[in-house]
Design a protein around this motif. Structure first.
Motif, short mmCIF file in Angstrom:
data_model
loop_
_atom_site.label_atom_id
_atom_site.label_comp_id
_atom_site.label_asym_id
_atom_site.label_seq_id
_atom_site.Cartn_x
_atom_site.Cartn_y
_atom_site.Cartn_z
N ASP A 1 0.87 -1.19 0.00
CA ASP A 1 0.00 0.00 0.00
C ASP A 1 0.90 1.24 0.00
OD1 ASP A 1 -1.75 2.08 0.45
OD2 ASP A 1 -2.88 1.06 2.04
N PHE A 2 1.36 1.63 -1.19
CA PHE A 2 2.38 2.68 -1.28
C PHE A 2 1.88 4.02 -0.76
CE2 PHE A 2 4.18 0.28 -5.22
CZ PHE A 2 4.61 -0.74 -4.39
N ASP A 3 0.59 4.32 -0.94
CA ASP A 3 0.06 5.59 -0.43
C ASP A 3 0.18 5.63 1.10
OD1 ASP A 3 -0.58 6.47 -2.96
OD2 ASP A 3 -2.68 5.84 -2.84
N ALA A 4 -0.18 4.52 1.76
CA ALA A 4 -0.09 4.46 3.22
C ALA A 4 1.36 4.53 3.69
CB ALA A 4 -0.75 3.18 3.74
N VAL A 5 2.25 3.89 2.94
CA VAL A 5 3.68 3.93 3.29
C VAL A 5 4.19 5.37 3.19
CG1 VAL A 5 6.00 3.21 2.57
CG2 VAL A 5 4.15 1.54 2.60
N LYS A 6 3.80 6.07 2.11
CA LYS A 6 4.26 7.46 1.93
C LYS A 6 3.70 8.37 3.03
CE LYS A 6 2.68 10.57 -1.19
NZ LYS A 6 2.55 11.38 -2.42
N THR A 7 2.42 8.23 3.32
CA THR A 7 1.80 9.06 4.36
C THR A 7 2.54 8.89 5.69
OG1 THR A 7 -0.35 8.92 3.29
CG2 THR A 7 -0.34 9.51 5.63
N PHE A 8 2.86 7.63 6.02
CA PHE A 8 3.58 7.36 7.27
C PHE A 8 4.98 7.97 7.24
CE2 PHE A 8 6.54 4.97 9.85
CZ PHE A 8 5.91 4.96 11.08
N CYS A 9 5.68 7.80 6.12
CA CYS A 9 7.05 8.32 6.01
C CYS A 9 7.10 9.84 6.18
CB CYS A 9 7.66 7.92 4.67
SG CYS A 9 8.07 6.17 4.56
N LEU A 10 6.16 10.53 5.54
CA LEU A 10 6.14 12.00 5.63
C LEU A 10 5.78 12.46 7.05
CD1 LEU A 10 4.46 12.89 2.21
CD2 LEU A 10 6.89 13.09 2.84
N ALA A 11 4.87 11.74 7.69
CA ALA A 11 4.46 12.11 9.06
C ALA A 11 5.55 11.83 10.08
CB ALA A 11 3.19 11.35 9.43
N ASN A 12 6.46 10.89 9.77
CA ASN A 12 7.47 10.47 10.74
C ASN A 12 8.90 10.78 10.30
OD1 ASN A 12 5.99 8.75 13.02
ND2 ASN A 12 4.99 8.31 11.06
N ASP A 13 9.03 11.68 9.33
CA ASP A 13 10.33 12.14 8.87
C ASP A 13 11.27 10.98 8.52
OD1 ASP A 13 12.18 14.07 8.16
OD2 ASP A 13 13.09 14.13 10.17
N VAL A 14 10.72 9.98 7.84
CA VAL A 14 11.55 8.83 7.39
C VAL A 14 12.39 9.27 6.20
CG1 VAL A 14 11.45 6.54 6.32
CG2 VAL A 14 9.99 7.08 8.29
N LYS A 15 13.69 8.99 6.27
CA LYS A 15 14.61 9.40 5.20
C LYS A 15 15.02 8.23 4.31
CE LYS A 15 15.45 13.85 6.09
NZ LYS A 15 14.29 14.20 6.90
N MET A 16 14.76 7.00 4.76
CA MET A 16 15.17 5.84 3.98
C MET A 16 14.18 4.70 4.17
SD MET A 16 18.60 3.45 4.27
CE MET A 16 19.75 4.76 3.83
N ILE A 17 13.85 4.02 3.05
CA ILE A 17 13.01 2.82 3.08
C ILE A 17 13.86 1.65 2.60
CG2 ILE A 17 10.96 1.68 2.15
CD1 ILE A 17 9.82 4.53 1.62
N VAL A 18 13.97 0.62 3.42
CA VAL A 18 14.68 -0.60 3.04
C VAL A 18 13.62 -1.65 2.71
CG1 VAL A 18 16.31 -2.38 3.79
CG2 VAL A 18 16.60 -0.01 4.58
N VAL A 19 13.60 -2.08 1.44
CA VAL A 19 12.55 -3.00 0.99
C VAL A 19 13.04 -4.44 1.12
CG1 VAL A 19 10.91 -3.54 -0.84
CG2 VAL A 19 11.85 -1.21 -0.64
N GLY A 20 12.34 -5.23 1.95
CA GLY A 20 12.73 -6.62 2.15
C GLY A 20 12.23 -7.55 1.07
N PRO A 21 10.90 -7.69 0.90
CA PRO A 21 10.35 -8.68 -0.04
C PRO A 21 10.31 -8.18 -1.48
CG PRO A 21 8.59 -7.70 1.27
CD PRO A 21 9.87 -7.05 1.71
N GLU A 22 10.11 -9.14 -2.40
CA GLU A 22 10.15 -8.82 -3.83
C GLU A 22 8.89 -8.14 -4.35
OE1 GLU A 22 8.82 -13.16 -3.35
OE2 GLU A 22 10.24 -11.80 -2.41
N GLU A 23 7.73 -8.43 -3.74
CA GLU A 23 6.48 -7.96 -4.35
C GLU A 23 6.40 -6.43 -4.45
OE1 GLU A 23 1.64 -8.58 -4.21
OE2 GLU A 23 2.86 -9.70 -2.78
N PRO A 24 6.71 -5.68 -3.38
CA PRO A 24 6.66 -4.21 -3.52
C PRO A 24 7.63 -3.70 -4.59
CG PRO A 24 6.87 -4.85 -1.20
CD PRO A 24 7.08 -6.08 -2.01
#
Length: 424
Positions: free
Chosen positions: A50-73
């Protein structure tokens, strides 16, 4: 910096364990995480797709890096989503573009890429329901066993290795005409079987430069002596004794360098891990497959052997200057043994209470399929927990893993008792 890991398995717990040690880390979040990841950061109830939810969370929590574990995303384009987002393209995503993720997302794309760049792999052809009869004819030109691979992602279950020609024809029809693997099987790659011994190589790349991480050997079959059904992996060992300096040089010159050059020549953006599944055929490396992320359970032996600050390395990947890092790899052997639910990889019961993890001291316990309920740890997946240990030999490391397993229990738990034996 604040970091978000996407995923919930043993690979993601290993990333969380390692990143939590970084001097550069401020806050660590894991979405959705498991009962083990919460010891290193904060679990967040977000679907990684759910990329929209991921982005909303990142912007609200000042996330500077996303490390993607699984292949599907990755195959669905999480890298591209953030790159093309006006308010979130400052967030580094560790993982390839959707185009790069096709190395795993499409077996046909992957094999054609290898062919274009003269990367050694098995002879193959791709078929659809429209040329099923041609698929039968191609099977007749091969010797048993016969390898059928669903083109798309099939949750690790899309590869069939069959010893009987008529059965291979039936299964080809099942995949192409009867939707055995759904949309993932709309195309099937049939390839020549390679005789040899498998091992896995891993590279981290910024798209231009790369670092070769420790190699590993994993154990796919559920039964001892490599018998029974394929699983997501029942254990792993690193380093691999037969992957000596001569073999490693062949892998780098014939496979790794042409892979990186091929990605660049085709303008494919790739900032993350490439997992290269290899077959050692009489001392010659041949590519079985690419994955666009780290393997599991190989991550549980590869990452613990890296002494570098992993977050620092990821930052260099994001900035495109991975050249500055000098890898510091432990000389010790690392082994991991996966404990699974009884019945896996077929039907298994969930929500079994796990006890005794607090008694383990000689191994690192990585959670793969667990959740917390009223302070009790429950088994929720097929693969439940991995026990990773170090030693000066495979024997020493594996003995620690098995000793640690003896201190933990849940109903119908199962594990293989022969991990690493073939390498002794």
């Amino acid at each position: 910096m604040n970091v978000l890991i996407l995923g919930s398995g043993g690979r993601e717990h290993t990333f969380a364990w390692k990143i939590a040690q970084s001097k550069k880390l401020n806050k660590l979040f894991i979405a959705p995480g498991n009962a083990g990841t919460k010891n290193h950061g904060e679990n967040v109830n977000i679907n990684p797709n759910d990329f929209d939810a991921v982005k909303t969370f990142c912007l609200a929590n000042d996330v500077k890096m996303i490390v993607v574990g699984p292949e599907e995303p990755l195959v669905r384009g999480v890298y591209d989503y953030f790159q093309n987002s006006q308010d979130a393209n400052h967030i580094m995503v560790i993982g390839p573009s959707a185009n790069g993720a096709q190395l795993e997302g499409s077996k046909d794309f992957s094999k054609a890429f290898m062919e274009r760049h003269n990367i050694p792999t098995a002879r193959y052809l791709t078929f659809t329901s429209e040329n099923l009869a041609d698929g039968y004819k191609f099977l007749e030109t091969l010797e048993a066993p016969y390898v059928l691979k669903a083109d798309g992602l099939a949750a690790g279950k899309g590869v069939l290795i069959l010893s009987d020609l008529e059965e291979a024809k039936r299964e080809l029809a099942n995949i192409l005409s009867n939707d055995k693997f759904g949309a993932a099987g709309s195309k099937v790659v049939i390839e020549e079987y390679m005789h040899g011994i498998e091992c896995s190589y891993f590279i981290l790349t910024d798209g231009e430069n790369y670092k070769i991480l420790p190699e590993a050997k994993d154990y796919k079959r559920i039964g001892e002596g490599d018998t029974g059904l394929n699983t997501g992996g029942m254990g792993a060992v690193s380093p691999v004794p037969f992957a000596n300096a001569e073999f490693a040089q062949k892998v780098e010159e014939r496979i790794i360098k042409p892979t990186i050059k091929g990605l660049k020549d085709e303008n494919i953006v790739y900032k993350g891990f490439i997992f290269i599944g290899l077959m050692n055929v009489g001392g010659e490396p041949m590519v079985i497959e690419y994955n666009c992320r780290m393997g599991d359970p190989e991550t549980e032996v590869v990452i613990p052997r890296i002494n570098n600050d992993l977050l620092e390395m990821f930052e260099e990947v994001g900035k495109g200057n991975l050249t500055t890092t000098k890898l510091d790899i432990s000389n010790q052997f690392a082994t991991t043994v996966m404990v699974v639910s009884g019945g896996y990889p077929e039907f298994y019961e969930k929500n079994k209470v796990i006890t005794g993890i607090e008694n383990v001291s000689d191994s690192i316990v990585f959670h793969a399929g667990t959740t917390l309920n009223n302070n009790e740890i429950l088994a929720t997946g097929g693969r439940v927990i991995a026990f990773t240990s170090f030693g000066n030999s495979i024997q020493e490391a594996i003995a620690k893993s098995y000793d640690s397993i003896s201190k933990v229990s849940f109903d119908k738990m199962y594990f293989r008792r022969d991990i690493g034996k073939d390498l002794l």
